[in-house]
Design a protein around this motif. Structure first.
Motif, PDB file in Angstrom:
ATOM      1  N   SER A 118       0.806  -1.219   0.000  1.00  0.00           N
ATOM      2  CA  SER A 118       0.000   0.000   0.000  1.00  0.00           C
ATOM      3  C   SER A 118       0.842   1.274   0.000  1.00  0.00           C
ATOM      4  CB  SER A 118      -0.920   0.006   1.226  1.00  0.00           C
ATOM      5  OG  SER A 118      -0.156  -0.055   2.421  1.00  0.00           O
ATOM      6  N   THR A 119       2.182   1.129  -0.015  1.00  0.00           N
ATOM      7  CA  THR A 119       3.063   2.296  -0.001  1.00  0.00           C
ATOM      8  C   THR A 119       4.178   2.091  -1.021  1.00  0.00           C
ATOM      9  OG1 THR A 119       4.682   1.470   1.606  1.00  0.00           O
ATOM     10  CG2 THR A 119       2.645   2.425   2.491  1.00  0.00           C
ATOM     11  N   SER A 120       5.116   3.039  -1.022  1.00  0.00           N
ATOM     12  CA  SER A 120       6.272   2.922  -1.904  1.00  0.00           C
ATOM     13  C   SER A 120       7.412   2.149  -1.251  1.00  0.00           C
ATOM     14  CB  SER A 120       6.772   4.317  -2.291  1.00  0.00           C
ATOM     15  OG  SER A 120       7.178   5.034  -1.136  1.00  0.00           O
ATOM     16  N   GLU A 121       7.202   1.656  -0.029  1.00  0.00           N
ATOM     17  CA  GLU A 121       8.293   1.015   0.703  1.00  0.00           C
ATOM     18  C   GLU A 121       8.703  -0.296   0.045  1.00  0.00           C
ATOM     19  OE1 GLU A 121       7.249   0.617   4.794  1.00  0.00           O
ATOM     20  OE2 GLU A 121       6.655   2.714   4.959  1.00  0.00           O
ATOM     21  N   ASN A 122       9.988  -0.405  -0.228  1.00  0.00           N
ATOM     22  CA  ASN A 122      10.540  -1.607  -0.846  1.00  0.00           C
ATOM     23  C   ASN A 122      12.001  -1.684  -0.413  1.00  0.00           C
ATOM     24  OD1 ASN A 122      10.988  -3.861  -2.345  1.00  0.00           O
ATOM     25  ND2 ASN A 122      11.002  -2.821  -4.327  1.00  0.00           N
ATOM     26  N   THR A 123      12.316  -2.607   0.490  1.00  0.00           N
ATOM     27  CA  THR A 123      13.619  -2.626   1.136  1.00  0.00           C
ATOM     28  C   THR A 123      14.314  -3.949   0.894  1.00  0.00           C
ATOM     29  OG1 THR A 123      12.709  -1.186   2.866  1.00  0.00           O
ATOM     30  CG2 THR A 123      14.830  -2.205   3.307  1.00  0.00           C
ATOM     31  N   VAL A 124      15.624  -3.894   0.700  1.00  0.00           N
ATOM     32  CA  VAL A 124      16.437  -5.091   0.508  1.00  0.00           C
ATOM     33  C   VAL A 124      17.462  -5.165   1.631  1.00  0.00           C
ATOM     34  CG1 VAL A 124      18.046  -6.305  -1.003  1.00  0.00           C
ATOM     35  CG2 VAL A 124      16.168  -4.980  -1.991  1.00  0.00           C
ATOM     36  N   PHE A 125      17.510  -6.313   2.315  1.00  0.00           N
ATOM     37  CA  PHE A 125      18.489  -6.561   3.357  1.00  0.00           C
ATOM     38  C   PHE A 125      19.479  -7.611   2.854  1.00  0.00           C
ATOM     39  CE2 PHE A 125      14.324  -5.819   5.265  1.00  0.00           C
ATOM     40  CZ  PHE A 125      14.567  -4.751   6.102  1.00  0.00           C
ATOM     41  N   ARG A 126      20.770  -7.352   3.047  1.00  0.00           N
ATOM     42  CA  ARG A 126      21.792  -8.357   2.750  1.00  0.00           C
ATOM     43  C   ARG A 126      22.532  -8.666   4.047  1.00  0.00           C
ATOM     44  NH1 ARG A 126      21.566  -5.342  -2.014  1.00  0.00           N
ATOM     45  NH2 ARG A 126      21.371  -6.619  -3.905  1.00  0.00           N
ATOM     46  N   LEU A 127      22.504  -9.912   4.454  1.00  0.00           N
ATOM     47  CA  LEU A 127      23.071 -10.336   5.724  1.00  0.00           C
ATOM     48  C   LEU A 127      24.197 -11.325   5.493  1.00  0.00           C
ATOM     49  CD1 LEU A 127      19.738 -11.054   7.647  1.00  0.00           C
ATOM     50  CD2 LEU A 127      21.053  -8.929   7.658  1.00  0.00           C
ATOM     51  N   SER A 128      25.202 -11.284   6.372  1.00  0.00           N
ATOM     52  CA  SER A 128      26.276 -12.272   6.327  1.00  0.00           C
ATOM     53  C   SER A 128      26.856 -12.426   7.724  1.00  0.00           C
ATOM     54  CB  SER A 128      27.376 -11.849   5.350  1.00  0.00           C
ATOM     55  OG  SER A 128      27.986 -10.636   5.761  1.00  0.00           O
ATOM     56  N   HIS A 129      27.420 -13.600   7.997  1.00  0.00           N
ATOM     57  CA  HIS A 129      28.092 -13.814   9.273  1.00  0.00           C
ATOM     58  C   HIS A 129      29.350 -12.959   9.330  1.00  0.00           C
ATOM     59  CE1 HIS A 129      25.533 -17.079  10.627  1.00  0.00           C
ATOM     60  NE2 HIS A 129      25.667 -17.669   9.458  1.00  0.00           N
ATOM     61  N   ALA A 130      29.542 -12.245  10.443  1.00  0.00           N
ATOM     62  CA  ALA A 130      30.701 -11.366  10.595  1.00  0.00           C
ATOM     63  C   ALA A 130      31.921 -12.159  11.039  1.00  0.00           C
ATOM     64  CB  ALA A 130      30.390 -10.268  11.613  1.00  0.00           C
ATOM     65  N   ASP A 131      33.094 -11.700  10.590  1.00  0.00           N
ATOM     66  CA  ASP A 131      34.340 -12.355  10.981  1.00  0.00           C
ATOM     67  C   ASP A 131      34.778 -11.963  12.380  1.00  0.00           C
ATOM     68  OD1 ASP A 131      34.559 -13.668   8.526  1.00  0.00           O
ATOM     69  OD2 ASP A 131      35.622 -11.970   7.609  1.00  0.00           O
ATOM     70  N   ALA A 132      34.302 -10.820  12.862  1.00  0.00           N
ATOM     71  CA  ALA A 132      34.679 -10.337  14.188  1.00  0.00           C
ATOM     72  C   ALA A 132      33.417  -9.935  14.940  1.00  0.00           C
ATOM     73  CB  ALA A 132      35.630  -9.151  14.069  1.00  0.00           C
ATOM     74  N   PRO A 133      33.458  -9.977  16.278  1.00  0.00           N
ATOM     75  CA  PRO A 133      32.273  -9.587  17.060  1.00  0.00           C
ATOM     76  C   PRO A 133      31.864  -8.143  16.782  1.00  0.00           C
ATOM     77  CG  PRO A 133      33.876 -10.723  18.440  1.00  0.00           C
ATOM     78  CD  PRO A 133      34.563 -10.449  17.133  1.00  0.00           C
ATOM     79  N   CYS A 134      30.569  -7.906  16.830  1.00  0.00           N
ATOM     80  CA  CYS A 134      30.036  -6.556  16.674  1.00  0.00           C
ATOM     81  C   CYS A 134      30.151  -5.846  18.022  1.00  0.00           C
ATOM     82  CB  CYS A 134      28.577  -6.623  16.220  1.00  0.00           C
ATOM     83  SG  CYS A 134      27.828  -5.000  15.902  1.00  0.00           S
ATOM     84  N   SER A 135      31.063  -4.897  18.111  1.00  0.00           N
ATOM     85  CA  SER A 135      31.319  -4.201  19.359  1.00  0.00           C
ATOM     86  C   SER A 135      30.491  -2.925  19.430  1.00  0.00           C
ATOM     87  CB  SER A 135      32.812  -3.868  19.468  1.00  0.00           C
ATOM     88  OG  SER A 135      33.092  -3.179  20.668  1.00  0.00           O
ATOM     89  N   VAL A 136      29.643  -2.812  20.454  1.00  0.00           N
ATOM     90  CA  VAL A 136      28.709  -1.689  20.577  1.00  0.00           C
ATOM     91  C   VAL A 136      28.757  -1.139  21.995  1.00  0.00           C
ATOM     92  CG1 VAL A 136      26.344  -0.907  20.263  1.00  0.00           C
ATOM     93  CG2 VAL A 136      27.206  -2.811  18.903  1.00  0.00           C
ATOM     94  N   THR A 137      28.822   0.171  22.128  1.00  0.00           N
ATOM     95  CA  THR A 137      28.738   0.823  23.433  1.00  0.00           C
ATOM     96  C   THR A 137      27.686   1.921  23.365  1.00  0.00           C
ATOM     97  OG1 THR A 137      30.523   2.353  22.852  1.00  0.00           O
ATOM     98  CG2 THR A 137      31.133   0.351  24.040  1.00  0.00           C
TER      99      THR A 137
END
Length: 286
Positions: free
Chosen positions: A240-259
């Motif tokens: 019903s909208t113009s929304e059309n999104t593509v996600f590309r996912l892959s396993h990371a080689d290193a941990p995702c570090s977030v603070t």
């Protein structure tokens, strides 16, 4: 300034967080299933939901749609993931995002939208969004901002993160922490999932797995025919909208570090109007 404050809380959410946090939760199935899924897929399929011996050569395409949905939900696991997001979102705005995600609750994603930049940080499911002036201006109800409005927003929100905890009033934009969990979406819609014909995407033989989380939304997971049924590509279309999104996912080689951001750099969403008003007063524009 009141005619733009209604959208300020939603500005960055509608851009980066609307799409990115959806993908964030793709890594959020419980029990650290990612590594287990890899090991399981390297071995012979279990008896439950497994293809028949005569169909084993067809790999993941031989599973029923419901079983494949459950296996795909497990495959994302709790591992750190790389994510690239692109597409068209609300009102035809374009969105390009890159970053990393971990465990369904942690992420750092940086996006470009409407010639501006926006950043999403999530720590233990707690979301923070920082946007630059161009993004705020793009989300304004009244079109381009005048010099005074730009000055007030820059003074109030320049370099600041919006704290999205318990943000239940974002002018129709869902809170980051409430956005659909893709792993749960697969599990919750497994019974009604359908498979498409085996095809080729990005040079890989894939089986498309389609779910409809609501009447207007079509989400397609592209799973490799062989090996771990990890959804390396996901598309979402809102009819019903113009929304059309593509996600590309892959396993990371290193941990995702977030603070989490420094508390001095965070503005709770329920205080944004107050902060804008104070900035206007300080600039003599109230």
């Amino acid at each position: 300034m009141h005619h733009i404050t209604r959208r300020t809380r939603a500005a960055a959410v509608a851009g980066l967080a609307f799409a990115a946090a959806t993908a964030l939760s793709a890594c959020g199935s419980s029990g650290g299933a990612g590594s287990a899924a890899k090991a399981r897929d390297a071995a012979a399929p279990s008896a439950s939901g497994s293809p028949s011996a005569s169909a084993a050569a067809s790999g993941n395409a031989a599973y029923s749609a419901s079983e494949l949905a459950r296996r795909a939900a497990e495959a994302v696991g709790d591992d750190s993931l790389n994510v690239v997001i692109g597409g068209v979102i609300e009102d035809g705005s374009s969105l390009d995002v890159t970053g990393c995600m971990r465990g369904g609750t942690d992420a750092r994603l940086v996006g470009t939208m409407s010639d501006g930049h926006v950043e999403l940080v999530m720590v233990d499911g707690h979301g923070y969004v920082k946007a630059d002036l161009a993004v705020y201006e793009a989300m304004s109800d009244s079109g381009p901002l005048d010099e005074a409005q730009r000055a007030v927003i820059e003074r109030a929100m320049g370099g600041k993160y919006m704290d999205l905890e318990d943000d239940d009033d974002t002018d129709g934009t869902t809170s980051v922490t409430d956005l659909t969990n893709l792993a749960d979406l697969l599990r919750d819609n497994a019974t009604d999932a359908t498979k498409g014909e085996t095809t080729t995407v990005d040079g890989r033989a894939v089986v498309p797995l389609v779910v409809h989380p609501d009447t207007d939304t079509t989400t397609t997971f592209y799973l490799p025919v062989d090996g771990e049924p990890f959804p390396f590509r996901v598309t979402e279309r809102v009819d019903s909208t113009s929304e059309n999104t593509v996600f590309r996912l892959s396993h990371a080689d290193a941990p995702c570090s977030v603070t989490a951001p420094d508390p001095d750099d965070v503005v709770p969403t329920d205080q944004i109007e107050t902060v804008l008003r104070k900035a206007a007063e300080e600039l003599g524009l109230s």
